[in-house]
Design a protein around this motif. Sequence first.
Motif, PDB file in Angstrom:
ATOM      1  N   HIS A   1     -39.328 -38.723 -35.423  1.00  0.00           N
ATOM      2  CA  HIS A   1     -37.959 -39.234 -36.580  1.00  0.00           C
ATOM      3  C   HIS A   1     -38.852 -38.718 -37.564  1.00  0.00           C
ATOM      4  CE1 HIS A   1     -34.550 -38.977 -33.428  1.00  0.00           C
ATOM      5  NE2 HIS A   1     -35.493 -39.756 -33.560  1.00  0.00           N
ATOM      6  N   LEU A   2     -39.084 -37.341 -38.356  1.00  0.00           N
ATOM      7  CA  LEU A   2     -39.879 -37.753 -39.401  1.00  0.00           C
ATOM      8  C   LEU A   2     -39.327 -37.465 -40.317  1.00  0.00           C
ATOM      9  CD1 LEU A   2     -43.256 -35.932 -37.732  1.00  0.00           C
ATOM     10  CD2 LEU A   2     -43.488 -38.098 -38.804  1.00  0.00           C
ATOM     11  N   GLY A   3     -38.713 -38.073 -41.553  1.00  0.00           N
ATOM     12  CA  GLY A   3     -37.844 -38.051 -42.267  1.00  0.00           C
ATOM     13  C   GLY A   3     -37.319 -39.201 -42.805  1.00  0.00           C
ATOM     14  N   HIS A   4     -37.308 -39.864 -41.315  1.00  0.00           N
ATOM     15  CA  HIS A   4     -36.225 -41.300 -41.669  1.00  0.00           C
ATOM     16  C   HIS A   4     -37.583 -41.909 -40.873  1.00  0.00           C
ATOM     17  CE1 HIS A   4     -32.728 -43.421 -40.408  1.00  0.00           C
ATOM     18  NE2 HIS A   4     -33.420 -44.401 -39.503  1.00  0.00           N
ATOM     19  N   ALA A   5     -38.207 -41.641 -39.771  1.00  0.00           N
ATOM     20  CA  ALA A   5     -39.494 -42.776 -39.767  1.00  0.00           C
ATOM     21  C   ALA A   5     -40.430 -43.201 -41.086  1.00  0.00           C
ATOM     22  CB  ALA A   5     -40.357 -42.803 -38.836  1.00  0.00           C
ATOM     23  N   PRO A   6     -41.052 -44.686 -41.277  1.00  0.00           N
ATOM     24  CA  PRO A   6     -41.325 -44.575 -42.197  1.00  0.00           C
ATOM     25  C   PRO A   6     -42.543 -43.941 -42.848  1.00  0.00           C
ATOM     26  CG  PRO A   6     -40.940 -47.136 -41.544  1.00  0.00           C
ATOM     27  CD  PRO A   6     -40.437 -45.827 -40.206  1.00  0.00           C
ATOM     28  N   PRO A   7     -42.829 -43.768 -43.865  1.00  0.00           N
ATOM     29  CA  PRO A   7     -43.470 -42.836 -44.094  1.00  0.00           C
ATOM     30  C   PRO A   7     -46.095 -42.735 -43.659  1.00  0.00           C
ATOM     31  CG  PRO A   7     -43.296 -43.392 -46.233  1.00  0.00           C
ATOM     32  CD  PRO A   7     -42.377 -44.605 -45.103  1.00  0.00           C
ATOM     33  N   GLU A   8     -45.857 -44.227 -43.102  1.00  0.00           N
ATOM     34  CA  GLU A   8     -47.028 -44.991 -42.007  1.00  0.00           C
ATOM     35  C   GLU A   8     -46.671 -44.059 -40.548  1.00  0.00           C
ATOM     36  OE1 GLU A   8     -45.805 -47.623 -45.642  1.00  0.00           O
ATOM     37  OE2 GLU A   8     -44.577 -46.674 -43.623  1.00  0.00           O
ATOM     38  N   VAL A   9     -45.376 -44.057 -40.377  1.00  0.00           N
ATOM     39  CA  VAL A   9     -45.578 -43.266 -39.102  1.00  0.00           C
ATOM     40  C   VAL A   9     -45.535 -41.491 -39.428  1.00  0.00           C
ATOM     41  CG1 VAL A   9     -43.481 -42.677 -37.389  1.00  0.00           C
ATOM     42  CG2 VAL A   9     -43.539 -44.502 -38.657  1.00  0.00           C
ATOM     43  N   ALA A  10     -45.426 -41.129 -40.169  1.00  0.00           N
ATOM     44  CA  ALA A  10     -46.108 -39.728 -40.696  1.00  0.00           C
ATOM     45  C   ALA A  10     -47.677 -39.801 -40.467  1.00  0.00           C
ATOM     46  CB  ALA A  10     -45.294 -39.151 -41.900  1.00  0.00           C
ATOM     47  N   ASP A  11     -48.532 -40.604 -41.563  1.00  0.00           N
ATOM     48  CA  ASP A  11     -49.932 -40.482 -41.334  1.00  0.00           C
ATOM     49  C   ASP A  11     -49.978 -40.942 -39.999  1.00  0.00           C
ATOM     50  OD1 ASP A  11     -49.099 -40.229 -43.616  1.00  0.00           O
ATOM     51  OD2 ASP A  11     -49.316 -42.349 -44.423  1.00  0.00           O
ATOM     52  N   ALA A  12     -49.993 -41.602 -39.373  1.00  0.00           N
ATOM     53  CA  ALA A  12     -50.032 -41.910 -37.422  1.00  0.00           C
ATOM     54  C   ALA A  12     -50.249 -40.756 -37.035  1.00  0.00           C
ATOM     55  CB  ALA A  12     -49.617 -43.158 -37.354  1.00  0.00           C
ATOM     56  N   PHE A  13     -48.626 -40.359 -36.933  1.00  0.00           N
ATOM     57  CA  PHE A  13     -48.814 -38.935 -36.400  1.00  0.00           C
ATOM     58  C   PHE A  13     -49.851 -38.108 -36.610  1.00  0.00           C
ATOM     59  CE2 PHE A  13     -46.395 -35.365 -34.881  1.00  0.00           C
ATOM     60  CZ  PHE A  13     -46.000 -35.698 -33.475  1.00  0.00           C
ATOM     61  N   ARG A  14     -50.003 -37.398 -37.801  1.00  0.00           N
ATOM     62  CA  ARG A  14     -51.067 -36.830 -37.865  1.00  0.00           C
ATOM     63  C   ARG A  14     -52.095 -36.913 -37.958  1.00  0.00           C
ATOM     64  NH1 ARG A  14     -47.020 -36.090 -42.123  1.00  0.00           N
ATOM     65  NH2 ARG A  14     -48.177 -37.445 -43.646  1.00  0.00           N
ATOM     66  N   ARG A  15     -52.809 -38.545 -37.826  1.00  0.00           N
ATOM     67  CA  ARG A  15     -53.774 -38.787 -37.266  1.00  0.00           C
ATOM     68  C   ARG A  15     -54.063 -38.276 -35.636  1.00  0.00           C
ATOM     69  NH1 ARG A  15     -52.907 -42.745 -40.873  1.00  0.00           N
ATOM     70  NH2 ARG A  15     -52.632 -44.522 -39.340  1.00  0.00           N
ATOM     71  N   PHE A  16     -52.944 -39.023 -35.020  1.00  0.00           N
ATOM     72  CA  PHE A  16     -53.058 -38.577 -33.486  1.00  0.00           C
ATOM     73  C   PHE A  16     -52.951 -37.482 -32.814  1.00  0.00           C
ATOM     74  CE2 PHE A  16     -49.844 -36.574 -30.321  1.00  0.00           C
ATOM     75  CZ  PHE A  16     -50.906 -36.589 -28.940  1.00  0.00           C
ATOM     76  N   LEU A  17     -52.582 -35.956 -34.156  1.00  0.00           N
ATOM     77  CA  LEU A  17     -52.410 -34.675 -34.000  1.00  0.00           C
ATOM     78  C   LEU A  17     -53.968 -34.235 -34.046  1.00  0.00           C
ATOM     79  CD1 LEU A  17     -49.362 -33.109 -35.727  1.00  0.00           C
ATOM     80  CD2 LEU A  17     -50.182 -34.105 -32.849  1.00  0.00           C
ATOM     81  N   GLU A  18     -54.932 -34.690 -34.630  1.00  0.00           N
ATOM     82  CA  GLU A  18     -55.851 -34.604 -35.396  1.00  0.00           C
ATOM     83  C   GLU A  18     -57.532 -34.765 -33.609  1.00  0.00           C
ATOM     84  OE1 GLU A  18     -57.775 -36.936 -38.883  1.00  0.00           O
ATOM     85  OE2 GLU A  18     -56.187 -36.035 -40.210  1.00  0.00           O
ATOM     86  N   ARG A  19     -56.547 -35.804 -32.791  1.00  0.00           N
ATOM     87  CA  ARG A  19     -57.627 -36.016 -32.024  1.00  0.00           C
ATOM     88  C   ARG A  19     -56.760 -35.638 -30.932  1.00  0.00           C
ATOM     89  NH1 ARG A  19     -59.433 -41.016 -30.658  1.00  0.00           N
ATOM     90  NH2 ARG A  19     -59.710 -39.925 -29.221  1.00  0.00           N
ATOM     91  N   VAL A  20     -55.755 -34.958 -30.620  1.00  0.00           N
ATOM     92  CA  VAL A  20     -55.281 -34.163 -29.786  1.00  0.00           C
ATOM     93  C   VAL A  20     -56.718 -32.886 -28.807  1.00  0.00           C
ATOM     94  CG1 VAL A  20     -53.378 -32.350 -28.732  1.00  0.00           C
ATOM     95  CG2 VAL A  20     -52.779 -34.315 -30.187  1.00  0.00           C
ATOM     96  N   PRO A  21     -56.843 -32.274 -29.800  1.00  0.00           N
ATOM     97  CA  PRO A  21     -57.858 -30.808 -28.958  1.00  0.00           C
ATOM     98  C   PRO A  21     -58.443 -31.888 -28.352  1.00  0.00           C
ATOM     99  CG  PRO A  21     -57.903 -30.291 -31.382  1.00  0.00           C
ATOM    100  CD  PRO A  21     -56.662 -32.134 -30.832  1.00  0.00           C
ATOM    101  N   ASP A  22     -59.342 -33.241 -28.451  1.00  0.00           N
ATOM    102  CA  ASP A  22     -60.631 -34.611 -27.555  1.00  0.00           C
ATOM    103  C   ASP A  22     -59.618 -34.833 -26.743  1.00  0.00           C
ATOM    104  OD1 ASP A  22     -62.355 -33.349 -29.218  1.00  0.00           O
ATOM    105  OD2 ASP A  22     -61.558 -35.024 -31.001  1.00  0.00           O
TER     106      ASP A  22
END
Length: 109
Positions: free
Chosen positions: A7-28
């Motif tokens: 629910h990006l856009g409704h969740a706090p900005p920290e959630v979007a930041d954490a999700f993008r950090r998760f995406l950085e790790r996905v290939p590993d």
Amino acid sequence: MIVSDVHLGHAPPEVADAFRRFLERVPDLGEHLIVNGDLFEFWFEYREVIPKRAFPTLEALGRVRRAGVQLTVTGGNHDRWGGGSGATSWTRPSTPGVWSSSSRGTGRW
């Protein structure tokens, strides 16, 4: 890996930041990422533009795909409001011929 209801856009900005950090790790972490609906709180599908607020996350998903991770996106009830699944536009890669989608709101990249 499976994620849903971010629910990006409704969740706090920290959630979007954490999700993008998760995406950085996905290939590993694995070879296939499934986004099982409602990545965004409200996805309105435009033919030729990406909403500015969504761009950093969409770019991060593009990096995941360019790293060789298979990406499957299903539309949720918040993703489908603007025309189709939502998945048909924001996950389309720049390389022709590698995107397929079904009329049931699922896209595979």
